[in-house]
Scaffold this active site. Structure first.
Site, mmCIF file in Angstrom:
data_model
loop_
_atom_site.group_PDB
_atom_site.id
_atom_site.type_symbol
_atom_site.label_atom_id
_atom_site.label_comp_id
_atom_site.label_asym_id
_atom_site.label_seq_id
_atom_site.Cartn_x
_atom_site.Cartn_y
_atom_site.Cartn_z
ATOM 1 N N ARG A 1 0.818 -1.210 0.000
ATOM 2 C CA ARG A 1 0.000 0.000 0.000
ATOM 3 C C ARG A 1 0.858 1.270 0.000
ATOM 4 O O ARG A 1 0.533 2.254 -0.643
ATOM 5 C CB ARG A 1 -0.917 -0.020 1.231
ATOM 6 C CG ARG A 1 -1.941 1.077 1.248
ATOM 7 C CD ARG A 1 -3.076 0.709 2.150
ATOM 8 N NE ARG A 1 -3.779 -0.446 1.616
ATOM 9 C CZ ARG A 1 -4.772 -0.358 0.735
ATOM 10 N NH1 ARG A 1 -5.164 0.815 0.312
ATOM 11 N NH2 ARG A 1 -5.377 -1.432 0.292
ATOM 12 N N TYR B 1 0.598 4.507 -2.447
ATOM 13 C CA TYR B 1 0.500 5.893 -1.992
ATOM 14 C C TYR B 1 1.604 6.742 -2.630
ATOM 15 O O TYR B 1 1.362 7.865 -3.090
ATOM 16 C CB TYR B 1 0.666 5.982 -0.478
ATOM 17 C CG TYR B 1 -0.447 5.375 0.339
ATOM 18 C CD1 TYR B 1 -1.687 5.141 -0.223
ATOM 19 C CD2 TYR B 1 -0.254 5.056 1.670
ATOM 20 C CE1 TYR B 1 -2.699 4.584 0.533
ATOM 21 C CE2 TYR B 1 -1.267 4.506 2.431
ATOM 22 C CZ TYR B 1 -2.479 4.268 1.853
ATOM 23 O OH TYR B 1 -3.473 3.738 2.603
ATOM 24 N N TYR C 1 -12.778 10.906 -2.408
ATOM 25 C CA TYR C 1 -14.063 10.615 -1.793
ATOM 26 C C TYR C 1 -14.053 11.101 -0.345
ATOM 27 O O TYR C 1 -13.075 10.909 0.378
ATOM 28 C CB TYR C 1 -14.290 9.104 -1.835
ATOM 29 C CG TYR C 1 -15.532 8.632 -1.132
ATOM 30 C CD1 TYR C 1 -16.774 8.801 -1.730
ATOM 31 C CD2 TYR C 1 -15.469 8.026 0.103
ATOM 32 C CE1 TYR C 1 -17.920 8.372 -1.098
ATOM 33 C CE2 TYR C 1 -16.612 7.590 0.750
ATOM 34 C CZ TYR C 1 -17.828 7.769 0.138
ATOM 35 O OH TYR C 1 -18.956 7.339 0.773
ATOM 36 N N VAL D 1 -9.040 13.250 5.415
ATOM 37 C CA VAL D 1 -9.465 12.258 6.406
ATOM 38 C C VAL D 1 -9.317 10.872 5.798
ATOM 39 O O VAL D 1 -10.025 10.522 4.848
ATOM 40 C CB VAL D 1 -10.935 12.511 6.833
ATOM 41 C CG1 VAL D 1 -11.392 11.443 7.828
ATOM 42 C CG2 VAL D 1 -11.066 13.890 7.465
ATOM 43 N N ALA E 1 -17.417 11.407 6.508
ATOM 44 C CA ALA E 1 -18.443 10.522 7.089
ATOM 45 C C ALA E 1 -18.845 10.996 8.478
ATOM 46 O O ALA E 1 -20.009 10.875 8.879
ATOM 47 C CB ALA E 1 -17.917 9.091 7.145
ATOM 48 N N GLN F 1 -14.090 2.495 9.429
ATOM 49 C CA GLN F 1 -13.737 1.322 8.622
ATOM 50 C C GLN F 1 -13.945 0.006 9.369
ATOM 51 O O GLN F 1 -13.146 -0.912 9.282
ATOM 52 C CB GLN F 1 -12.287 1.450 8.108
ATOM 53 C CG GLN F 1 -12.075 2.703 7.294
ATOM 54 C CD GLN F 1 -10.772 2.750 6.526
ATOM 55 O OE1 GLN F 1 -10.691 3.397 5.499
ATOM 56 N NE2 GLN F 1 -9.767 2.063 6.996
ATOM 57 N N ALA G 1 -22.885 6.676 5.332
ATOM 58 C CA ALA G 1 -23.483 7.886 4.750
ATOM 59 C C ALA G 1 -23.987 7.591 3.343
ATOM 60 O O ALA G 1 -23.432 6.743 2.641
ATOM 61 C CB ALA G 1 -22.446 9.005 4.709
ATOM 62 N N THR H 1 -19.195 2.773 9.243
ATOM 63 C CA THR H 1 -18.551 3.344 10.420
ATOM 64 C C THR H 1 -19.344 2.853 11.628
ATOM 65 O O THR H 1 -20.567 2.727 11.551
ATOM 66 C CB THR H 1 -18.621 4.887 10.353
ATOM 67 O OG1 THR H 1 -17.938 5.330 9.176
ATOM 68 C CG2 THR H 1 -17.979 5.531 11.569
#
Lengths: 243, 78
Positions: A52, A56, A78, A83, A110, A152, A192, A221
């Site tokens: 990952r 990034y 998104y 955040v 969110a 998450q 959401a 969440t």
């Protein structure tokens, strides 16, 4: 969809020389491309098995390359770009370090949506929040007198793409929470709505001990309301003149 | 309906951009969708206001779009 895109952000998307975006909903991608035809997605940088951090780093490079070429770039993510968006912060830091002006525009996360949809005021009880995997890995200690938000919850322990929550991992979060909350304590699974004009948010209230078996959207969440009231420090209140 | 993709995505795109259509939809969702020529299936999907159903219908309409689920997982350094 643009309902929750601020006018400031919409203007930045429309006016940029190039827009690079990372979103979860196809209609959002479609709107961005309509708003600015010079848009392209960063999703292609994700590959199964690729570390990952490497992804990034590639995203940051992808964002900075046109900046170095003198273009006015807008990166659209998104939710809130700061955040849970590591490349958003890193790209701005690197751009500034190289002498290019860069700034992050605030957006709707969110957390903002759940405050509105669930009628929760963080000021009433206090608020603490963790990423769900972080919460268990680092043995975080929840404060049962304050609102707890675990981000998450649908992808606990996932380092890459996921198609469904691993319930045994959710159970580990529940085990941790049960040290501070009663088994029957009501928690809220929340997602959401990216289409607030036509779709309601996902809201499921369930007893904590039943969470591993509950319907759990990948983007969910977890909201854990306080289990009890905090105790007042009466001596301190007297010193503050609050009696 | 104009726009790319299917009738649902086209309708939602227009709804997001057209204040008059938003007002009409708020007053009479089903009538507004029938006026726009949406199929019974799409009307039923939107009237449900069910996020999962609506997302699934949109993903079915736009299968070739460049989108995927992504997760940004935070890793502390220690």
């Amino acid at each position: 969809m643009r309902e929750q895109v601020t006018p400031e952000s919409a203007s930045a998307i429309e006016r940029a020389d190039e827009v690079l975006y990372l979103v979860t909903q196809p209609l959002t991608a479609q709107w961005i491309e309509r708003a600015n035809p010079r848009s392209r997605s960063l999703h292609g940088l994700y590959e199964s098995g690729k570390p990952r951090r490497e992804t990034y780093a590639e995203m940051v490079d992808e964002l900075l390359a046109p900046v170095r070429a003198g273009l006015d770039i807008c990166a659209a993510f998104y939710g809130h770009p700061g955040v849970f968006v590591n490349p958003g912060h890193e790209a701005i830091r690197r751009a500034r370090a190289e002498g290019y002006p860069a700034r992050m525009l605030p957006a709707v996360s969110a957390l903002d949506c759940l405050v509105a949809d669930l009628g929760i005021d963080p000021a009433a009880t206090g608020l603490h929040s963790y990423e769900a995997t972080d919460f268990v890995v680092y043995r975080r200690r929840p404060d049962p007198t304050a609102l707890l938000v675990l981000w998450q919850i649908g992808v606990v322990g996932e380092l890459g793409y996921a198609t469904s929550p691993r319930r045994e991992n959710v159970a580990l979060v529940v085990d941790r929470l049960l040290r501070a909350y009663p088994r029957g304590h009501e928690v809220i699974v929340y997602e959401a709505s990216p289409y607030p004009l036509v779709a309601d948010p996902f809201v499921l209230r369930v007893a904590l001990e039943q969470l591993p078996d509950a319907q759990l959207p990948l983007l969910a969440t977890l909201v854990v309301p306080p289990a009890r009231r905090p105790r007042r420090d009466r001596a301190l209140m007297a010193r503050l003149g609050l009696n | 309906m104009d726009g790319n993709g299917g009738e649902l995505s086209s309708f939602l795109t227009k709804l997001g951009e057209d204040r008059q259509l938003q007002d009409a939809y708020a007053q009479d969702p089903e009538g507004t969708m029938r006026e726009a020529g949406l199929s019974d299936d799409s009307i039923e999907t939107l009237l449900s206001r069910d996020l999962g159903k609506i997302k699934a219908a949109l993903e079915k309409e736009l299968p070739g779009r460049d989108f995927m689920m992504f997760m940004i997982i935070f890793h502390s350094e220690t």
